[in-house]
Design a protein around this motif. Structure first.
Motif, PDB file in Angstrom:
ATOM      1  N   PRO A 341       1.007  -1.146  -0.057  1.00  0.00           N
ATOM      2  CA  PRO A 341      -0.075  -0.008   0.079  1.00  0.00           C
ATOM      3  C   PRO A 341       1.048   1.219   0.074  1.00  0.00           C
ATOM      4  CG  PRO A 341      -0.761  -1.481   1.503  1.00  0.00           C
ATOM      5  CD  PRO A 341       0.476  -2.072   1.109  1.00  0.00           C
ATOM      6  N   VAL A 342       0.181   2.379  -0.444  1.00  0.00           N
ATOM      7  CA  VAL A 342       1.074   3.586  -0.795  1.00  0.00           C
ATOM      8  C   VAL A 342       0.420   4.873  -0.087  1.00  0.00           C
ATOM      9  CG1 VAL A 342       2.039   5.060  -2.520  1.00  0.00           C
ATOM     10  CG2 VAL A 342       2.229   2.748  -2.653  1.00  0.00           C
ATOM     11  N   CYS A 343       0.954   5.574   0.485  1.00  0.00           N
ATOM     12  CA  CYS A 343       0.626   7.045   0.619  1.00  0.00           C
ATOM     13  C   CYS A 343       1.148   7.725  -0.091  1.00  0.00           C
ATOM     14  CB  CYS A 343       1.144   7.494   2.074  1.00  0.00           C
ATOM     15  SG  CYS A 343       0.070   6.573   3.482  1.00  0.00           S
ATOM     16  N   ALA A 344       0.599   8.643  -1.087  1.00  0.00           N
ATOM     17  CA  ALA A 344       1.179   9.379  -2.214  1.00  0.00           C
ATOM     18  C   ALA A 344       0.484  10.810  -1.966  1.00  0.00           C
ATOM     19  CB  ALA A 344       0.660   8.776  -3.411  1.00  0.00           C
ATOM     20  N   ILE A 345       1.409  11.782  -2.455  1.00  0.00           N
ATOM     21  CA  ILE A 345       1.022  13.223  -2.425  1.00  0.00           C
ATOM     22  C   ILE A 345       0.240  13.604  -3.563  1.00  0.00           C
ATOM     23  CG2 ILE A 345       3.225  14.067  -3.811  1.00  0.00           C
ATOM     24  CD1 ILE A 345       3.072  16.361  -1.800  1.00  0.00           C
ATOM     25  N   ASP A 346      -0.816  14.171  -3.479  1.00  0.00           N
ATOM     26  CA  ASP A 346      -1.798  14.483  -4.564  1.00  0.00           C
ATOM     27  C   ASP A 346      -1.330  15.353  -5.601  1.00  0.00           C
ATOM     28  OD1 ASP A 346      -4.433  14.494  -5.507  1.00  0.00           O
ATOM     29  OD2 ASP A 346      -5.043  16.166  -4.392  1.00  0.00           O
ATOM     30  N   PHE A 347      -1.756  14.744  -6.867  1.00  0.00           N
ATOM     31  CA  PHE A 347      -1.636  15.845  -8.070  1.00  0.00           C
ATOM     32  C   PHE A 347      -2.596  15.449  -8.975  1.00  0.00           C
ATOM     33  CE2 PHE A 347       1.284  12.493  -8.997  1.00  0.00           C
ATOM     34  CZ  PHE A 347       1.080  12.026 -10.310  1.00  0.00           C
ATOM     35  N   GLN A 348      -2.807  15.954 -10.377  1.00  0.00           N
ATOM     36  CA  GLN A 348      -3.914  16.172 -11.137  1.00  0.00           C
ATOM     37  C   GLN A 348      -4.512  14.631 -11.625  1.00  0.00           C
ATOM     38  OE1 GLN A 348      -3.388  18.811 -14.351  1.00  0.00           O
ATOM     39  NE2 GLN A 348      -5.043  17.637 -15.986  1.00  0.00           N
ATOM     40  N   CYS A 349      -3.710  13.872 -11.862  1.00  0.00           N
ATOM     41  CA  CYS A 349      -4.292  12.480 -12.462  1.00  0.00           C
ATOM     42  C   CYS A 349      -3.853  11.399 -11.593  1.00  0.00           C
ATOM     43  CB  CYS A 349      -3.926  12.472 -13.803  1.00  0.00           C
ATOM     44  SG  CYS A 349      -2.067  11.999 -14.040  1.00  0.00           S
ATOM     45  N   LEU A 350      -3.358  11.706 -10.381  1.00  0.00           N
ATOM     46  CA  LEU A 350      -2.925  10.631  -9.399  1.00  0.00           C
ATOM     47  C   LEU A 350      -4.170   9.626  -9.418  1.00  0.00           C
ATOM     48  CD1 LEU A 350      -0.818   9.428  -7.600  1.00  0.00           C
ATOM     49  CD2 LEU A 350      -1.931  10.510  -5.830  1.00  0.00           C
ATOM     50  N   HIS A 351      -5.397  10.022  -9.246  1.00  0.00           N
ATOM     51  CA  HIS A 351      -6.529   9.033  -9.043  1.00  0.00           C
ATOM     52  C   HIS A 351      -6.562   7.903  -9.968  1.00  0.00           C
ATOM     53  CE1 HIS A 351      -7.917  11.890 -12.109  1.00  0.00           C
ATOM     54  NE2 HIS A 351      -8.718  10.971 -12.621  1.00  0.00           N
ATOM     55  N   GLU A 352      -6.151   8.329 -11.193  1.00  0.00           N
ATOM     56  CA  GLU A 352      -5.931   6.842 -12.326  1.00  0.00           C
ATOM     57  C   GLU A 352      -5.243   5.728 -11.780  1.00  0.00           C
ATOM     58  OE1 GLU A 352      -5.284   7.763 -16.437  1.00  0.00           O
ATOM     59  OE2 GLU A 352      -5.678   9.918 -16.182  1.00  0.00           O
ATOM     60  N   LEU A 353      -4.425   5.915 -10.649  1.00  0.00           N
ATOM     61  CA  LEU A 353      -3.605   4.966 -10.143  1.00  0.00           C
ATOM     62  C   LEU A 353      -3.971   4.615  -8.682  1.00  0.00           C
ATOM     63  CD1 LEU A 353      -1.155   2.716 -10.366  1.00  0.00           C
ATOM     64  CD2 LEU A 353       0.210   4.892  -9.748  1.00  0.00           C
ATOM     65  N   VAL A 354      -3.805   5.469  -7.685  1.00  0.00           N
ATOM     66  CA  VAL A 354      -3.994   5.407  -6.476  1.00  0.00           C
ATOM     67  C   VAL A 354      -5.495   5.661  -6.102  1.00  0.00           C
ATOM     68  CG1 VAL A 354      -3.249   6.038  -3.959  1.00  0.00           C
ATOM     69  CG2 VAL A 354      -1.716   6.084  -5.773  1.00  0.00           C
ATOM     70  N   LYS A 355      -6.229   4.726  -5.739  1.00  0.00           N
ATOM     71  CA  LYS A 355      -7.628   4.807  -5.355  1.00  0.00           C
ATOM     72  C   LYS A 355      -7.704   5.053  -3.615  1.00  0.00           C
ATOM     73  CE  LYS A 355      -8.392   3.558  -9.402  1.00  0.00           C
ATOM     74  NZ  LYS A 355      -8.577   4.433 -10.337  1.00  0.00           N
ATOM     75  N   HIS A 356      -7.896   6.159  -3.211  1.00  0.00           N
ATOM     76  CA  HIS A 356      -8.036   6.754  -2.036  1.00  0.00           C
ATOM     77  C   HIS A 356      -8.765   5.582  -1.095  1.00  0.00           C
ATOM     78  CE1 HIS A 356      -7.467   9.369   1.328  1.00  0.00           C
ATOM     79  NE2 HIS A 356      -8.409   9.604   1.623  1.00  0.00           N
ATOM     80  N   GLU A 357      -8.421   5.401  -0.043  1.00  0.00           N
ATOM     81  CA  GLU A 357      -9.107   4.462   1.008  1.00  0.00           C
ATOM     82  C   GLU A 357      -9.347   3.124   0.430  1.00  0.00           C
ATOM     83  OE1 GLU A 357      -9.814   4.859   4.117  1.00  0.00           O
ATOM     84  OE2 GLU A 357      -9.659   6.926   4.432  1.00  0.00           O
TER      85      GLU A 357
END
Length: 418
Positions: A341-357
């Motif tokens: 699992p990963v904690c990642a800093i936010d930017f524009q298209c990060l949601h295409e990879l990291v699904k929060h929660e």
């Protein structure tokens, strides 16, 4: 790009990989008879007079000649695949050679080079404006284009009139959870150079071989986790300006404060892999910090050891902020391949990879990261905690592997370009 190289070779192509020397390639590349590696030498110009833009122009001219010479010297290929960035002067040089040799020119867009240059020079510097024009003009001359996100695909289409196909970065089979036996071997190896990986106590029974995280029963050969072991937090970086590691360091200070104030959390070993221009700066910052429960070490690993370490970790941290907002961090792809699992800093298209929660958490600043570390490492040894939930979600998601994704995307593209 070495994954591309292996995939072409797997389908019977003879492949020449051209690039600058850096990390030693994985043995799968070195031992493949269909792959030949040609190294470029770093260009060091003797021109030290005149404006910097003139010196830069001379360097680009010399690099162009060098790249053209190397590409004209190798056997004429059916395809030339170029990763961008870096694309100055490689895009124009490769296009010209493809034109001369009748090769199909494919660009794999991972970012925009001019946005990286703007970190140093600013958005309106002449070099940046020239680089943007160059990238856009010569990028349109390619025969086919790949990109790493749907957001970049749309941006290329709308702003640069370039039609691209999205080929998401996916982990190859070497990125997977690491068995405890292999974890122990790696930790023993790392303990020779890095104190945080050494056994926490000297009073170890003679039939046990310990590291900070694992213990081997020499009699039975059984490896288990050490009781009360620290958590292993992993991050990888190229130590460049688009990753602000002060965010992680401040979060670790807060984490230390949580423990000092009585919150029940495990001690933490934070291992940061990679090398780059800002490494010495951050090492100096780390040396000035005084921790009791947090231990930080900066590593440089062999290609074979890196996936083993990722598969041994408890949590990954990604501080990559895309300069264009349109690319995704390969390090997170590798971590997910290892069910980390990963904690990642936010930017524009990060949601295409990291699904929060779902497979990790997204943060905006050091305080949010510190709170996430506290949340995920609370009740650390209970596999039913939130960190364990994210791990199970990653296992069950069965992330598409590189080979499958490459075959599905690249083979039709190659067939269409003939």
């Amino acid at each position: 790009m070495l994954y591309h190289t292996l995939s072409f070779a797997r389908h019977g192509f003879n492949v020449t990989a051209v690039g600058y020397p850096g990390a030693k390639p994985h043995q799968d590349v070195l031992n493949n008879d269909k792959i030949n590696i040609v190294y470029l030498t770093e260009v060091m110009t003797a021109i030290k007079f005149g404006p910097k833009i003139f010196q830069y122009g001379v360097k680009i001219f010399v690099q162009t000649l060098q790249i053209c010479y190397v590409l004209l010297k190798i056997d004429a290929p059916s395809y030339m695949l170029l990763q961008n960035p870096p694309g100055l002067p490689a895009i124009a040089a490769t296009w010209a050679v493809c034109l001369l040799r009748g090769s199909k020119f494919i660009i794999d867009w991972h970012n925009y080079g001019y946005t990286i240059m703007s970190l140093t020079h600013g958005d309106h510097h002449p070099i940046v404006l020239i680089a943007k024009w160059y990238e856009r003009f010569f990028g349109k001359l390619s025969d086919s284009n790949l990109c790493v996100t749907e957001a970049m695909k749309e941006d290329l289409r709308v702003n640069w009139n370039i039609k691209a196909i999205t080929l998401y970065d996916c982990p190859p089979p070497i990125f997977r959870e690491t068995p405890l036996e292999l974890q122990h071997k790696l930790f023993k190896k790392l303990a020779n150079d890095f104190a945080p990986f050494k056994a926490r106590t000297e009073s170890v029974l003679s039939n046990l071989e310990q590291t900070a995280f694992t213990e081997l029963n020499i009699g039975t050969g059984n490896v288990t986790h050490v009781r009360g072991r620290p958590a292993l937090l992993l991050s990888s970086t190229s130590w460049t300006e688009d990753e602000d590691f002060s965010i992680l360091l401040k979060a670790l200070e807060e984490y230390e404060g949580f423990i000092m104030s009585g919150v029940t959390l495990p001690p933490l070993v934070c291992a940061i892999t990679g090398k780059g221009p800002l490494k010495e700066f951050y090492i100096h910052q780390i040396e000035k910090m005084h921790f009791k429960y947090v231990h930080i070490c900066t590593l440089w690993l062999e290609a074979e050891d890196y996936p083993v370490l990722l598969g041994s970790g408890d949590l990954g941290v990604c501080l990559h902020k895309s300069t264009s907002g349109l690319d995704l961090p390969m390090k997170v792809v590798d971590m997910f391949g290892c069910c980390l699992p990963v904690c990642a800093i936010d930017f524009q298209c990060l949601h295409e990879l990291v699904k929060h929660e779902e497979n990790g958490l997204i943060f905006k600043n050091s305080h949010e990261l510190a709170e996430q570390l506290k949340l995920l490492f609370t009740d650390f040894h209970n596999e039913k905690n939130k960190l364990g939930l994210f791990k199970r979600n990653l296992k069950e998601s069965k992330m598409v592997q590189w080979d499958e994704n490459w075959d599905k995307t690249m083979l039709p593209l190659l067939a269409a370009s003939n």
